[in-house]
Design a protein around this motif. Structure first.
Motif, mmCIF file in Angstrom:
data_model
loop_
_atom_site.group_PDB
_atom_site.id
_atom_site.type_symbol
_atom_site.label_atom_id
_atom_site.label_comp_id
_atom_site.label_asym_id
_atom_site.label_seq_id
_atom_site.Cartn_x
_atom_site.Cartn_y
_atom_site.Cartn_z
ATOM 1 N N TRP A 8 0.875 -1.171 0.000
ATOM 2 C CA TRP A 8 0.000 0.000 0.000
ATOM 3 C C TRP A 8 0.913 1.221 0.000
ATOM 4 C CZ3 TRP A 8 -1.066 -4.250 3.024
ATOM 5 C CH2 TRP A 8 -2.270 -4.899 2.762
ATOM 6 N N PHE A 9 0.809 2.025 -1.050
ATOM 7 C CA PHE A 9 1.671 3.194 -1.202
ATOM 8 C C PHE A 9 1.038 4.430 -0.575
ATOM 9 C CE2 PHE A 9 3.237 0.418 -4.493
ATOM 10 C CZ PHE A 9 4.601 0.610 -4.422
ATOM 11 N N ASN A 10 1.906 5.343 -0.162
ATOM 12 C CA ASN A 10 1.527 6.632 0.390
ATOM 13 C C ASN A 10 1.942 7.687 -0.626
ATOM 14 O OD1 ASN A 10 1.745 9.148 1.738
ATOM 15 N ND2 ASN A 10 2.091 8.138 3.686
ATOM 16 N N SER A 11 1.053 8.615 -0.940
ATOM 17 C CA SER A 11 1.383 9.627 -1.954
ATOM 18 C C SER A 11 2.529 10.542 -1.518
ATOM 19 C CB SER A 11 0.157 10.474 -2.290
ATOM 20 O OG SER A 11 -0.289 11.170 -1.149
ATOM 21 N N GLU A 12 2.858 10.550 -0.244
ATOM 22 C CA GLU A 12 3.965 11.364 0.265
ATOM 23 C C GLU A 12 5.262 10.559 0.390
ATOM 24 O OE1 GLU A 12 3.575 14.647 0.675
ATOM 25 O OE2 GLU A 12 1.523 14.316 -0.008
ATOM 26 N N GLY A 13 5.225 9.304 -0.021
ATOM 27 C CA GLY A 13 6.380 8.432 0.178
ATOM 28 C C GLY A 13 7.236 8.267 -1.063
ATOM 29 N N THR A 14 8.063 7.245 -1.015
ATOM 30 C CA THR A 14 8.995 6.901 -2.086
ATOM 31 C C THR A 14 8.227 6.444 -3.326
ATOM 32 O OG1 THR A 14 10.592 6.236 -0.415
ATOM 33 C CG2 THR A 14 10.975 5.412 -2.621
ATOM 34 N N THR A 15 8.806 6.672 -4.497
ATOM 35 C CA THR A 15 8.145 6.283 -5.747
ATOM 36 C C THR A 15 8.031 4.758 -5.860
ATOM 37 O OG1 THR A 15 10.223 6.198 -6.983
ATOM 38 C CG2 THR A 15 9.034 8.309 -6.951
ATOM 39 N N PRO A 16 6.975 4.287 -6.523
ATOM 40 C CA PRO A 16 6.841 2.843 -6.726
ATOM 41 C C PRO A 16 8.029 2.213 -7.440
ATOM 42 C CG PRO A 16 4.753 3.914 -7.140
ATOM 43 C CD PRO A 16 5.774 5.014 -6.957
ATOM 44 N N SER A 17 8.640 2.925 -8.375
ATOM 45 C CA SER A 17 9.786 2.345 -9.087
ATOM 46 C C SER A 17 10.976 2.132 -8.150
ATOM 47 C CB SER A 17 10.194 3.208 -10.281
ATOM 48 O OG SER A 17 10.511 4.520 -9.867
ATOM 49 N N GLU A 18 11.195 3.034 -7.206
ATOM 50 C CA GLU A 18 12.277 2.873 -6.233
ATOM 51 C C GLU A 18 11.969 1.721 -5.278
ATOM 52 O OE1 GLU A 18 15.617 3.131 -3.768
ATOM 53 O OE2 GLU A 18 15.278 3.731 -5.845
ATOM 54 N N VAL A 19 10.723 1.632 -4.847
ATOM 55 C CA VAL A 19 10.324 0.524 -3.966
ATOM 56 C C VAL A 19 10.532 -0.797 -4.687
ATOM 57 C CG1 VAL A 19 8.349 -0.545 -2.795
ATOM 58 C CG2 VAL A 19 8.739 1.925 -2.598
ATOM 59 N N SER A 20 10.155 -0.856 -5.949
ATOM 60 C CA SER A 20 10.336 -2.076 -6.734
ATOM 61 C C SER A 20 11.809 -2.455 -6.817
ATOM 62 C CB SER A 20 9.759 -1.887 -8.132
ATOM 63 O OG SER A 20 9.857 -3.075 -8.867
ATOM 64 N N ARG A 21 12.665 -1.481 -7.070
ATOM 65 C CA ARG A 21 14.110 -1.753 -7.144
ATOM 66 C C ARG A 21 14.607 -2.358 -5.839
ATOM 67 N NH1 ARG A 21 18.588 -0.018 -5.399
ATOM 68 N NH2 ARG A 21 17.730 1.762 -4.290
ATOM 69 N N ARG A 22 14.182 -1.796 -4.726
ATOM 70 C CA ARG A 22 14.615 -2.299 -3.414
ATOM 71 C C ARG A 22 14.141 -3.726 -3.182
ATOM 72 N NH1 ARG A 22 13.987 2.582 0.991
ATOM 73 N NH2 ARG A 22 14.962 4.221 -0.251
ATOM 74 N N LEU A 23 12.880 -4.002 -3.508
ATOM 75 C CA LEU A 23 12.346 -5.343 -3.289
ATOM 76 C C LEU A 23 13.004 -6.367 -4.207
ATOM 77 C CD1 LEU A 23 8.594 -4.448 -2.811
ATOM 78 C CD2 LEU A 23 10.205 -5.238 -1.047
#
Length: 77
Positions: A8-23
Motif C-alpha cells: 500500500w503506497f503513500n502519496s507522500e512516500g517513495t516512488t513505486p519504481s524505487e520501492v520495486s528496485r529495493r524489493l
C-alpha cells in the motif's frame, strides 16, 4: 514455498519504481493479480527464517511510507 507481498503506497512516500528496485534486490519478482510481488524459496524453511526475511523486508521499506502484508504458503500455487 513462496512468500507473497502486497503493498500500500503513500502519496507522500517513495516512488513505486524505487520501492520495486529495493524489493527486487531482496529477490522478489513483480507479479500481476492478487499480490504485487513473490519470493520463491529454494527449499522448505522454518518459521524463524521467514520471520528474519520479514525483518529484512521491513528494514528495506523503512522510511518509504509503504505499508505491506506478507503471506507465505507451502507449495508452488
Amino acid at each position: 514455498m513462496r512468500t507473497y507481498l502486497v503493498l500500500w503506497f503513500n502519496s507522500e512516500g517513495t516512488t513505486p519504481s524505487e520501492v520495486s528496485r529495493r524489493l527486487m534486490s531482496l529477490g522478489f519478482q513483480p507479479v500481476q493479480g492478487n499480490y504485487d510481488y513473490v519470493f520463491t524459496w529454494g527449499n522448505n524453511v522454518d518459521l524463524d527464517e521467514i520471520l528474519r526475511f520479514s525483518d529484512k523486508i521491513q528494514m528495506t521499506l523503512k522510511g518509504t511510507g509503504v505499508m505491506f502484508k506478507t503471506e507465505t504458503i507451502n507449495g508452488l500455487n
